[in-house]
Motif scaffolding. Sequence first.
Motif, PDB file in Angstrom:
ATOM      1  N   UNK A 177       0.392   2.239   1.740  1.00  0.00           N
ATOM      2  CA  UNK A 177       0.562   3.137   0.595  1.00  0.00           C
ATOM      3  C   UNK A 177      -0.630   4.079   0.444  1.00  0.00           C
ATOM      4  N   UNK A 178      -1.827   3.530   0.474  1.00  0.00           N
ATOM      5  CA  UNK A 178      -3.023   4.360   0.317  1.00  0.00           C
ATOM      6  C   UNK A 178      -3.146   5.358   1.466  1.00  0.00           C
ATOM      7  N   UNK A 200       3.432  -1.114  -2.047  1.00  0.00           N
ATOM      8  CA  UNK A 200       3.654  -2.476  -1.543  1.00  0.00           C
ATOM      9  C   UNK A 200       4.360  -2.563  -0.194  1.00  0.00           C
ATOM     10  N   UNK A 201       4.381  -1.487   0.569  1.00  0.00           N
ATOM     11  CA  UNK A 201       4.992  -1.535   1.892  1.00  0.00           C
ATOM     12  C   UNK A 201       4.134  -2.334   2.859  1.00  0.00           C
ATOM     13  N   UNK A 202       4.777  -3.135   3.677  1.00  0.00           N
ATOM     14  CA  UNK A 202       4.089  -3.819   4.765  1.00  0.00           C
ATOM     15  C   UNK A 202       4.466  -3.192   6.110  1.00  0.00           C
ATOM     16  N   UNK A 235      -0.838  -6.151   6.975  1.00  0.00           N
ATOM     17  CA  UNK A 235      -0.773  -7.433   6.285  1.00  0.00           C
ATOM     18  C   UNK A 235      -1.230  -7.299   4.836  1.00  0.00           C
ATOM     19  N   UNK A 236      -1.818  -6.170   4.504  1.00  0.00           N
ATOM     20  CA  UNK A 236      -2.310  -5.926   3.145  1.00  0.00           C
ATOM     21  C   UNK A 236      -1.351  -4.990   2.425  1.00  0.00           C
TER      22      UNK A 236
END
Length: 96
Positions: free
Chosen positions: A16-17, A34-36, A10-11
């Motif tokens: 990505x990190x 920005x992948x969910x 959800x973040x």
Amino acid sequence: MGVIVRLYSNKRNDISRFLNSFFKLNNNKNEFMNLLEWEKKYQNPVEITEIIGTFIDNNDKYSINMWISLDSGVFININDNNADNVIRYIYERYPY
């Protein structure tokens, strides 16, 4: 066929990190930004044990859910309670 690993969050930057850390990317271009959700298919099922272990070792740092599919259409949620058993099962099911 192969197996599938799916990540959901959800973040915006957590996947990505995590993936940049897992794949040890040091470039300025962030292909996972920005992948969910993220999905990868592996031909060798034993290869997913590494990402499962890394996920569990670092799940307190990221707000991510992991699901794996070893059989078509059946997904298993990976969490602290089942990760070790899933990894053992993979090595028993695919010993070579």
